[in-house]
Design a protein around this motif. Structure first.
Motif, PDB file in Angstrom:
ATOM      1  N   SER A 274      34.217  36.006  45.941  1.00 51.37           N
ATOM      2  CA  SER A 274      35.228  36.365  44.928  1.00 51.37           C
ATOM      3  C   SER A 274      35.370  37.885  44.939  1.00 51.37           C
ATOM      4  O   SER A 274      34.400  38.620  45.131  1.00 51.37           O
ATOM      5  N   VAL A 275      36.608  38.342  44.756  1.00 54.24           N
ATOM      6  CA  VAL A 275      36.928  39.771  44.883  1.00 54.24           C
ATOM      7  C   VAL A 275      37.421  40.305  43.540  1.00 54.24           C
ATOM      8  O   VAL A 275      38.284  39.699  42.908  1.00 54.24           O
ATOM      9  N   ASP A 276      36.870  41.446  43.099  1.00 51.75           N
ATOM     10  CA  ASP A 276      37.328  42.080  41.851  1.00 51.75           C
ATOM     11  C   ASP A 276      37.459  43.578  42.054  1.00 51.75           C
ATOM     12  O   ASP A 276      36.708  44.179  42.830  1.00 51.75           O
ATOM     13  N   LYS A 277      38.405  44.152  41.324  1.00 52.14           N
ATOM     14  CA  LYS A 277      38.489  45.613  41.289  1.00 52.14           C
ATOM     15  C   LYS A 277      37.571  46.095  40.169  1.00 52.14           C
ATOM     16  O   LYS A 277      37.529  45.489  39.107  1.00 52.14           O
ATOM     17  N   VAL A 278      36.848  47.189  40.418  1.00 50.82           N
ATOM     18  CA  VAL A 278      35.967  47.761  39.391  1.00 50.82           C
ATOM     19  C   VAL A 278      36.633  49.026  38.866  1.00 50.82           C
ATOM     20  O   VAL A 278      36.958  49.921  39.637  1.00 50.82           O
ATOM     21  N   PHE A 279      36.876  49.061  37.554  1.00 43.24           N
ATOM     22  CA  PHE A 279      37.603  50.207  36.986  1.00 43.24           C
ATOM     23  C   PHE A 279      36.655  51.177  36.282  1.00 43.24           C
ATOM     24  O   PHE A 279      35.545  50.816  35.898  1.00 43.24           O
ATOM     25  N   GLY A 280      37.101  52.419  36.120  1.00 36.27           N
ATOM     26  CA  GLY A 280      36.376  53.409  35.307  1.00 36.27           C
ATOM     27  C   GLY A 280      35.182  54.034  35.976  1.00 36.27           C
ATOM     28  O   GLY A 280      34.343  54.608  35.308  1.00 36.27           O
ATOM     29  N   HIS A 281      35.071  53.905  37.301  1.00 34.49           N
ATOM     30  CA  HIS A 281      33.897  54.465  37.987  1.00 34.49           C
ATOM     31  C   HIS A 281      34.235  55.617  38.912  1.00 34.49           C
ATOM     32  O   HIS A 281      33.348  56.267  39.426  1.00 34.49           O
ATOM     33  N   THR A 282      35.529  55.843  39.205  1.00 32.20           N
ATOM     34  CA  THR A 282      35.847  56.808  40.263  1.00 32.20           C
ATOM     35  C   THR A 282      36.783  57.914  39.778  1.00 32.20           C
ATOM     36  O   THR A 282      37.461  58.538  40.561  1.00 32.20           O
ATOM     37  N   ARG A 283      36.819  58.145  38.471  1.00 35.12           N
ATOM     38  CA  ARG A 283      37.641  59.211  37.879  1.00 35.12           C
ATOM     39  C   ARG A 283      39.056  59.232  38.457  1.00 35.12           C
ATOM     40  O   ARG A 283      39.539  60.245  38.935  1.00 35.12           O
ATOM     41  N   SER A 284      39.683  58.089  38.487  1.00 37.82           N
ATOM     42  CA  SER A 284      41.085  57.858  38.877  1.00 37.82           C
ATOM     43  C   SER A 284      41.399  58.179  40.352  1.00 37.82           C
ATOM     44  O   SER A 284      42.488  57.953  40.811  1.00 37.82           O
ATOM     45  N   GLN A 285      40.439  58.724  41.077  1.00 38.17           N
ATOM     46  CA  GLN A 285      40.686  58.961  42.512  1.00 38.17           C
ATOM     47  C   GLN A 285      40.074  57.823  43.303  1.00 38.17           C
ATOM     48  O   GLN A 285      38.886  57.564  43.221  1.00 38.17           O
ATOM     49  N   GLY A 286      40.898  57.142  44.089  1.00 36.44           N
ATOM     50  CA  GLY A 286      40.375  56.027  44.878  1.00 36.44           C
ATOM     51  C   GLY A 286      40.000  54.853  44.005  1.00 36.44           C
ATOM     52  O   GLY A 286      40.574  54.643  42.945  1.00 36.44           O
ATOM     53  N   GLY A 287      39.001  54.086  44.424  1.00 34.89           N
ATOM     54  CA  GLY A 287      38.608  52.923  43.629  1.00 34.89           C
ATOM     55  C   GLY A 287      37.439  52.187  44.234  1.00 34.89           C
ATOM     56  O   GLY A 287      36.952  52.514  45.324  1.00 34.89           O
ATOM     57  N   LEU A 288      36.985  51.179  43.492  1.00 32.32           N
ATOM     58  CA  LEU A 288      35.849  50.359  43.906  1.00 32.32           C
ATOM     59  C   LEU A 288      36.250  48.894  43.957  1.00 32.32           C
ATOM     60  O   LEU A 288      37.013  48.428  43.116  1.00 32.32           O
TER      61      LEU A 288
END
Length: 320
Positions: A274-288
């Motif tokens: 299962s795939v999820d986006k993780v928010f709030g960890h990369t200070r709006s640059q890029g993503g997890l």
């Protein structure tokens, strides 16, 4: 209504005229191959019949079908011409299936067969060829198939739906679209095989089996793996296929044999992922991205927001 019909008729006449003109040109080009290659090679026996058949496929039958179509178009018998032509459309699919083998055999003969090599060079210097080579002319039927699709659609759009000709045109458009899809599928499968082979060669050793029937290549790229304990990020190359995700790292640059290859680190099956986006960890640059497997969770990071979004889309589609 009368104005509309007149407009349809004008557009239709223009399209029919252009179809006929381009059909004549197409026939001329096919005729070059048949006259200066197929007919003479048959007579001289420079190539064995089976080799000749492999290189040129059903080219003579394609020529005959187009010749009959052009005769009908000249007389203005569009409906009858298309009805006949529909029966020959499968030839284009068979021609596409054979094209890769045709190119392979042609290259092989040019390498091995000195008299054929000389003959080909001589024929291509004739003024009728205008500097073109046999390799430029062999893909012509498949280019023409794409043109037919547009011409027949245009004719259909500018034909009165209440006429018998409209029905024949609609049937032709459907047939051409089906054969075009068949040809496209052949090219897609070929392209996919080349991608699988390329990735297989990139990976060190033969332990990871990339070349598997039914597997489709989707994408690849560098992503950073975020470790569970506060260690450093690990940069890895990921290859995404329809059923698995492969993580690999570069081999040592000084390795004698594998300096430009990648070493496979892990193969993750996608059927229980299962795939999820993780928010709030990369200070709006890029993503997890978080990938959850039965016995493992993988956190992948990129400094590019666009890249993370693209990977998210590709992964969710593959998992689906």
């Amino acid at each position: 209504v009368e104005d509309q019909r007149a407009r349809w008729e004008r557009k239709r006449s223009r399209t029919a005229k252009e179809l006929l003109e381009t059909e004549h040109k197409y026939l001329e080009q096919l005729d070059l191959v048949l006259t200066y290659f197929v007919t003479i090679l048959k007579a001289k026996g420079t190539l064995k019949p089976a080799v000749l058949e492999t290189i040129f496929g059903p080219l003579e039958s394609l020529y005959s079908a187009s010749h009959v179509l052009s005769l009908h178009l000249e007389k203005g018998n569009l409906g009858l011409g298309l009805e006949n032509f529909c029966q020959s459309l499968d030839l284009y699919g068979h021609y596409a299936e054979n094209l890769e083998q045709a190119n392979k055999t042609l290259k092989e003969q040019l390498r091995k067969n000195k008299s054929f090599r000389r003959f080909k060079k001589l024929q291509e210097t004739r003024p009728q060829f205008q500097g073109r080579q046999l390799e430029d002319l062999l893909p012509l039927p498949l280019q023409r198939l794409r043109q037919y699709k547009h011409f027949f659609r245009d004719l259909l759009e500018n034909t009165n739906p209440d006429t018998a000709e409209y029905q024949k045109l609609a049937k032709t458009v459907k047939s051409v679209c089906e054969v075009s899809q068949w040809v496209q599928d052949i090219f897609d499968e070929r392209e996919n095989s080349l991608q699988l082979l390329r990735v297989q060669k990139l990976l060190k050793g033969q332990k990871t089996q990339v070349l598997t029937p039914g597997r489709w290549y989707i994408r690849e790229g560098w992503l950073s793996v975020v470790p569970s304990k506060g260690e450093e990020l690990k940069r890895r190359m990921f290859f995404l296929f329809s059923d698995i995700l492969i993580a690999a790292k570069p081999c040592h640059p000084l390795h004698l044999l594998n300096s430009n290859k990648l070493s496979c680190q892990a193969v993750y099956p996608l059927h229980q992922c299962s795939v999820d986006k993780v928010f709030g960890h990369t200070r709006s640059q890029g993503g997890l991205l978080s990938l959850s497997f039965p016995h493992k969770t993988l956190l992948l990071m990129s400094s590019s927001q666009q890249e993370i979004n693209d990977w998210y889309r590709s992964l969710t589609a593959a998992v689906r």
